[in-house]
Design a protein around this motif. Structure first.
Motif, short mmCIF file in Angstrom:
data_model
loop_
_atom_site.label_atom_id
_atom_site.label_comp_id
_atom_site.label_asym_id
_atom_site.label_seq_id
_atom_site.Cartn_x
_atom_site.Cartn_y
_atom_site.Cartn_z
N ILE A 19 12.51 -19.26 11.10
CA ILE A 19 12.60 -17.80 11.12
C ILE A 19 13.16 -17.23 9.82
O ILE A 19 12.61 -16.30 9.23
N LEU A 20 14.26 -17.82 9.35
CA LEU A 20 14.94 -17.24 8.19
C LEU A 20 14.69 -18.03 6.90
O LEU A 20 15.19 -17.65 5.85
N ASP A 21 13.96 -19.15 7.02
CA ASP A 21 13.59 -19.96 5.85
C ASP A 21 14.83 -20.41 5.07
O ASP A 21 14.84 -20.40 3.83
N ASP A 78 14.91 -14.07 20.24
CA ASP A 78 14.74 -12.61 20.13
C ASP A 78 15.70 -12.02 19.11
O ASP A 78 15.32 -11.19 18.28
N ALA A 79 16.97 -12.45 19.16
CA ALA A 79 17.97 -11.91 18.23
C ALA A 79 17.60 -12.23 16.79
O ALA A 79 17.72 -11.37 15.89
N MET A 80 17.13 -13.45 16.55
CA MET A 80 16.80 -13.84 15.17
C MET A 80 15.54 -13.14 14.66
O MET A 80 15.48 -12.75 13.50
N THR A 81 14.55 -12.97 15.53
CA THR A 81 13.31 -12.32 15.07
C THR A 81 13.46 -10.80 14.94
O THR A 81 12.65 -10.16 14.27
N ARG A 82 14.49 -10.23 15.56
CA ARG A 82 14.73 -8.79 15.43
C ARG A 82 15.71 -8.48 14.30
O ARG A 82 15.98 -7.30 14.02
N SER A 83 16.27 -9.50 13.69
CA SER A 83 17.29 -9.29 12.66
C SER A 83 16.69 -8.67 11.40
O SER A 83 15.51 -8.85 11.09
N SER A 84 17.53 -7.94 10.67
CA SER A 84 17.08 -7.35 9.40
C SER A 84 16.75 -8.43 8.39
O SER A 84 15.85 -8.27 7.56
N PHE A 115 15.28 -11.29 9.01
CA PHE A 115 13.91 -11.76 9.26
C PHE A 115 12.90 -10.72 8.75
O PHE A 115 11.86 -11.07 8.20
N GLN A 116 13.22 -9.44 8.91
CA GLN A 116 12.32 -8.40 8.42
C GLN A 116 12.16 -8.50 6.90
O GLN A 116 11.07 -8.31 6.36
N GLN A 117 13.24 -8.85 6.21
CA GLN A 117 13.17 -9.04 4.76
C GLN A 117 12.34 -10.27 4.41
O GLN A 117 11.57 -10.26 3.45
N VAL A 118 12.49 -11.34 5.20
CA VAL A 118 11.70 -12.56 4.97
C VAL A 118 10.22 -12.25 5.13
O VAL A 118 9.36 -12.73 4.38
N LEU A 119 9.89 -11.41 6.12
CA LEU A 119 8.48 -11.07 6.41
C LEU A 119 7.83 -10.23 5.32
O LEU A 119 6.61 -10.24 5.19
N ALA A 120 8.64 -9.50 4.57
CA ALA A 120 8.10 -8.54 3.61
C ALA A 120 7.12 -9.23 2.67
O ALA A 120 7.44 -10.21 2.00
N GLY A 121 5.90 -8.74 2.66
CA GLY A 121 4.89 -9.26 1.74
C GLY A 121 4.23 -10.55 2.18
O GLY A 121 3.39 -11.10 1.46
N MET A 122 4.58 -11.06 3.36
CA MET A 122 3.97 -12.32 3.83
C MET A 122 2.75 -12.03 4.69
O MET A 122 2.78 -11.15 5.55
N ALA A 123 1.69 -12.79 4.45
CA ALA A 123 0.51 -12.70 5.32
C ALA A 123 0.78 -13.45 6.62
O ALA A 123 1.66 -14.32 6.67
N ALA A 124 0.03 -13.13 7.66
CA ALA A 124 0.21 -13.79 8.96
C ALA A 124 0.08 -15.31 8.84
O ALA A 124 0.83 -16.07 9.46
#
Length: 199
Positions: free
Chosen positions: A103-105, A130-136, A138-147
């Motif tokens: 999740i957080l790499d 749920d807590a880890m995937t809703r964390s800010s 994780f949202q930063q990790v997702l930024a710019g990543m393709a599925a």
């Protein structure tokens, strides 16, 4: 669940509803179809201890009373990682490390790791995911990543390998719909990850 241990107790009664005395409750069992996935031990007085020794499998366990063949039972047993509700401490640590990587790499920090292990060990795996995937974070990790990249990260973190074509077919559409927790839970409860816990 894999590695779960249960105790089965037979409460036998005659045609009048009278209970058989426990000291007369010898049980016989035939586990030849189950030996590859179960350990069965006679505990006496109508009790059997059954322990799952595999990550998955199915079999039928035959049980009877040698001194009264009117009493026979066939129990269908299925071992599935999806039946898990809790983890031992060492297993919870492996799960927590896998979730941090997926999740957080990153590796877990001491405080976060200890809280995650406690949640997972208490049977709150879903809440932890749920807590880890809703964390800010994780949202930063997702930024710019393709599925596809997100799915690769999940596979690397949990199964320590690249996603195969079957995994892409199964999970990519869920990742595209941002159902991250669902995919992570399925990977953690997969027989492949369960085998990692048993090493």
């Amino acid at each position: 669940a894999p590695r779960q241990r249960l105790e089965l107790e037979v409460d036998a009664r005659d045609q009048y509803g009278r209970q058989f005395p426990p000291e007369n409750m010898a049980l016989g069992f035939d586990d030849y179809r189950c030996r590859s996935i179960l350990n069965v031990e006679d505990r006496g007085e109508g009790r059997l201890r059954v322990e799952a020794t595999a990550a998955e499998g199915r079999c039928t366990l035959d049980i009877w009373m040698p001194n009264n063949l009117n009493f026979r039972w066939q129990l269908d047993v299925e071992i599935s990682a999806g039946a898990r509700s809790s983890y031992e401490r060492a297993e919870a640590e492996i799960v927590a490390n896998a979730l941090y990587a997926a999740i957080l790499d990153r590796q877990a920090d001491a405080g976060g790791f200890s809280g995650a292990v406690a949640e997972i060990q208490s049977g709150n795996l879903d809440a932890q995911i749920d807590a880890m995937t809703r964390s800010s974070e994780f949202q930063q990790v997702l930024a710019g990543m393709a599925a596809e990249q997100v799915l690769e990260q999940f596979y690397r973190g949990i199964l320590d390998r690249q996603a195969d074509s079957a995994g892409v077919r199964l999970y990519l559409s869920e990742i595209q719909r941002r159902q991250y927790a669902s995919v992570l839970r399925k990977l953690i409860l997969s027989p492949e990850f369960e085998r990692r816990l048993q090493r």
